[in-house]
Write an enzyme that holds these catalytic residues in place. Structure first.
Site, PDB file in Angstrom:
ATOM      1  N   THR A   1       0.931   5.327  -8.370  1.00 39.02           N
ATOM      2  CA  THR A   1       0.559   6.735  -8.258  1.00 39.02           C
ATOM      3  C   THR A   1      -0.812   6.889  -7.596  1.00 39.02           C
ATOM      4  OG1 THR A   1      -0.373   6.793 -10.485  1.00 39.02           O
ATOM      5  CG2 THR A   1       1.917   7.376 -10.274  1.00 39.02           C
ATOM      6  N   THR A   2      -1.743   6.006  -7.987  1.00 40.66           N
ATOM      7  CA  THR A   2      -3.072   6.104  -7.391  1.00 40.66           C
ATOM      8  C   THR A   2      -2.990   5.830  -5.892  1.00 40.66           C
ATOM      9  OG1 THR A   2      -3.955   5.286  -9.472  1.00 40.66           O
ATOM     10  CG2 THR A   2      -5.461   5.316  -7.611  1.00 40.66           C
TER      11      THR A   2
HETATM   12  N1  ATP Z   1      -4.909  -9.498  -8.933  1.00 40.41           N
HETATM   13  C1  ATP Z   1      -4.927  -8.657  -7.927  1.00 40.41           C
HETATM   14  N2  ATP Z   1      -5.591  -8.935  -6.802  1.00 40.41           N
HETATM   15  C2  ATP Z   1      -5.621  -8.051  -5.791  1.00 40.41           C
HETATM   16  N3  ATP Z   1      -5.014  -6.871  -5.786  1.00 40.41           N
HETATM   17  C3  ATP Z   1      -4.324  -6.540  -6.871  1.00 40.41           C
HETATM   18  C4  ATP Z   1      -4.233  -7.410  -7.997  1.00 40.41           C
HETATM   19  N4  ATP Z   1      -3.478  -6.805  -8.928  1.00 40.41           N
HETATM   20  C5  ATP Z   1      -3.115  -5.612  -8.392  1.00 40.41           C
HETATM   21  N5  ATP Z   1      -3.603  -5.449  -7.176  1.00 40.41           N
HETATM   22  C6  ATP Z   1      -3.429  -4.305  -6.265  1.00 40.41           C
HETATM   23  O1  ATP Z   1      -3.944  -3.143  -6.884  1.00 40.41           O
HETATM   24  C7  ATP Z   1      -3.230  -2.000  -6.437  1.00 40.41           C
HETATM   25  C8  ATP Z   1      -2.684  -1.207  -7.590  1.00 40.41           C
HETATM   26  O2  ATP Z   1      -3.728  -0.690  -8.349  1.00 40.41           O
HETATM   27  P1  ATP Z   1      -3.450   0.323  -9.547  1.00 40.41           P
HETATM   28  O3  ATP Z   1      -2.398  -0.194 -10.418  1.00 40.41           O
HETATM   29  O4  ATP Z   1      -4.782   0.637 -10.144  1.00 40.41           O
HETATM   30  O5  ATP Z   1      -2.974   1.614  -8.792  1.00 40.41           O
HETATM   31  P2  ATP Z   1      -1.519   2.134  -8.481  1.00 40.41           P
HETATM   32  O6  ATP Z   1      -0.500   1.133  -8.873  1.00 40.41           O
HETATM   33  O7  ATP Z   1      -1.515   2.599  -7.090  1.00 40.41           O
HETATM   34  O8  ATP Z   1      -1.431   3.426  -9.365  1.00 40.41           O
HETATM   35  P3  ATP Z   1      -1.157   3.567 -10.957  1.00 40.41           P
HETATM   36  O9  ATP Z   1      -1.039   2.194 -11.512  1.00 40.41           O
HETATM   37  O10 ATP Z   1      -2.383   4.289 -11.432  1.00 40.41           O
HETATM   38  O11 ATP Z   1       0.073   4.349 -11.052  1.00 40.41           O
HETATM   39  C9  ATP Z   1      -2.077  -2.524  -5.599  1.00 40.41           C
HETATM   40  O12 ATP Z   1      -2.395  -2.396  -4.246  1.00 40.41           O
HETATM   41  C10 ATP Z   1      -1.990  -3.972  -6.022  1.00 40.41           C
HETATM   42  O13 ATP Z   1      -1.428  -4.797  -5.030  1.00 40.41           O
END
Ligand code: ATP
Ligand code: MG
Length: 543
Positions: A98-99
């Site tokens: 979502t973010t």
């Molecule tokens: N260990 C990691 N190293 C690098 N990037 C990561 C890692 N874990 C997750 N990510 C990246 O972080 C991002 C997701 O971040 P986040 O979960 O905060 O936001 P979202 O999934 O867009 O929204 P939300 O979870 O709030 O619904 C993705 O691009 C994912 O690939």
């Protein structure tokens, strides 16, 4: 500019109505969209920060989840609401990302603003964005990796990545539980895999830590057995699911009963007792050994049920009743007179157990083994709430990946790959659209740029070296921002995996909302909604 001068002769709006047109309208709308995106941007990624939102009643929400934060912020501006909508859609479609969706939408609007300032008409921008979005999705599909849906290691990685930034202290344990839970509810129909995430019920209880959470192969109800003399455990339970009060209804009209002699009072009480007794008789007759009631159960009825050796629970939530119907195969009965054996649900064992000082009722070994519960434990309410959201994201993400069988590596790798390919593509398109397609590419880079920022890396250097790496190897590489290592690196072997559909949906919804916002060149607001016009407080919420 004539755009803003309203024709004084034609007055067709109500008094006090406010109208903004042309560039001004576009600027304000873009400003609001950007502000909403920047409000959640800092929460992106494993090192993203949380937000604390306090509502008018003083209730506190602490979250890292884009959709939750935006919803709790009660944004007033209509364009702000449109941005919130995409977070919600993303959440209900795929559960995660979502973010990202909102950040990309914000990026698209920021790029559009620059283009509009360069005298490029929004319709050209929209056209370019459409071409770009189609091209980006193609690139994404090419990058996707097909997985073995029985590979629990991959599924666990998907679960952990989607819990990113939420419930950090027990991600591994929760990821394990999520995958375990889904493996119970998964069904295969030929080559097709069916998963109903609703079959996993999430129940929260304070105490111990998140690592103490457990998977229950059945349903847990946060209620206790109503009467001390009832059995605390029933084997091979036959369960009556009742949506009627086991009480004497109070009359709706004001009736007065005049009692003049003591024996009359006794007769009255006897009659009441008789009615309750009859209700319990009806339950007994059906052969039920457990009663789960959505409404109340009178003390006297409790007493009779206890005497009949029936275990009863009252005031059970509607959602729990629904879960029980699915799990036990029972039918919800609204009139006791109708209750019969064929309405009863079945479970191997129903028992009461003390968790964190409170009694809960467990219904295990259900007729439909595809119903399970995740009992989350955690130090405090806010921790539990956020853990529930993390588990929701993970359940949805893993289920989505299982259904499509396709994943991509995260950490900004897909976004960089898409942007590099888009820049090549833009040159083949040429014209003014080319600029819009390049704008789209810039907007996608907002994801790796933000991840690099949260990892304390230099944003510009990171993007430049990521672009170079992705240029070198055509066909997609899995190099992205290794947030924990604060460097550029291959994230495939770090198991940062995400479902393809989460990435796809983020692109689709972000470009749709950007297009919708860019199309608006006239905002007319009646006097009552005046406060929601203009940049107002929304536009200043840069956090
Ligand atoms: N260990 C990691 N190293 C690098 N990037 C990561 C890692 N874990 C997750 N990510 C990246 O972080 C991002 C997701 O971040 P986040 O979960 O905060 O936001 P979202 O999934 O867009 O929204 P939300 O979870 O709030 O619904 C993705 O691009 C994912 O690939
Ligand atoms: Mg996420």
């Amino acid at each position: 500019m004539s755009d803003n001068q309203q024709n004084p002769q034609v007055v067709f709006l109500p008094e006090g109505a406010k109208r903004t047109r042309g560039r001004d309208a576009q600027h304000i709308n873009i400003l609001v969209g950007k502000a909403v995106a920047s409000a959640v941007k800092s929460t992106l990624g494993p090192k993203g920060m949380d937000k604390m939102i306090v509502d008018e009643l003083g209730d506190i929400t602490i979250s890292n989840d884009g959709a939750t934060i935006l919803q709790e912020m009660s944004i007033e501006h209509p364009v702000g609401k449109m941005m919130v909508e995409i977070a919600k859609t993303q959440d209900s479609e795929v559960g995660d990302g979502t973010t990202s969706a909102v950040v990309i939408a914000g990026g698209l609007l920021a790029e559009a603003e620059k283009l509009i300032d360069d005298e490029i008409h929004p319709s050209i921008i929209i056209k370019g964005y459409r071409l770009a979005s189609r091209q980006a999705l193609e690139t994404l599909d090419l990058m996707a990796e097909t997985i073995d849906i029985k590979d629990k290691k991959i599924l666990r990685s998907l679960a952990s990545t989607s819990m990113t930034g939420k419930a950090a202290e027990a991600t591994d344990e929760l990821a394990e539980l999520v995958v375990e839970a889904l493996s119970h509810v998964m069904e295969t129909d030929g080559a097709k895999v069916l998963i109903d995430v609703d079959n996993v019920k999430v129940e929260k209880k304070t105490g111990t830590g998140l690592a103490g959470s457990e998977l229950i192969k059945g349903i847990v109800i946060d209620k206790e057995v109503v009467h001390a003399n009832m059995p605390k455990k029933v084997e091979n339970a036959k369960i009556a699911l009742i949506d009627a009060a086991l009480e004497i209804k109070e009359t709706e009209t004001d009736a007065k009963i005049e009692i003049t002699a003591p024996d009359q009072l006794q007769a009255f009480l006897d009659q009441e007792e008789g009615m309750l007794k009859k209700m319990v008789e009806q339950i007994k007759k059906s052969g039920a050994t457990v009663v789960v009631c959505q409404k109340g159960i009178d003390d006297m009825a409790q007493h009779f049920l206890a005497k009949a050796g029936i275990l009863a629970v009252r005031r059970v939530k509607k959602s729990d009743m629904d879960a029980l119907i699915r799990a036990t195969g029972g039918r919800l009965v609204t009139r006791l007179e109708d209750l019969s054996e064929k309405d009863l649900g079945h479970a191997k064992s129903v028992f009461e157990k003390k968790i964190a000082g409170d009694n809960m009722v467990f219904i295990e070994g259900c007729k439909n083994p595809k119903s399970v519960s995740l009992l989350l434990r955690g130090g405090g309410e806010h921790v539990l709430d956020e853990a529930e959201r993390a588990v929701h994201d993970a359940l949805m993400a893993v289920a989505t990946a299982i259904k499509s069988g396709k994943i991509v590596t995260g950490g900004g790798a897909p976004e960089i790959e898409m942007s590099v390919r888009l820049r090549d593509y833009a040159q083949t398109v040429g014209g003014r659209e080319q600029l819009a397609i390049e704008g789209f590419a810039n907007a996608l880079e907002e994801i790796p740029r933000t991840l690099a920022e949260t990892a304390g890396m230099d944003k510009l250097d990171s993007i430049v070296s990521l672009r170079a790496k992705h240029r070198e190897k055509k066909g997609g590489t899995t190099v992205g921002v290794d947030v924990f290592g604060s460097k550029i690196g291959d994230l495939r072997n770090k198991n940062v995996l995400e479902p393809l559909s989460v990435k796809r949906q983020a692109i689709v919804s972000a470009s749709e909302v950007a297009e919708m916002i860019l199309r608006i060149d006239d905002v007319i607001a009646g006097s009552t909604s005046k406060k929601s016009m203009g940049p107002g407080p929304d536009a200043n919420m840069d956090m």
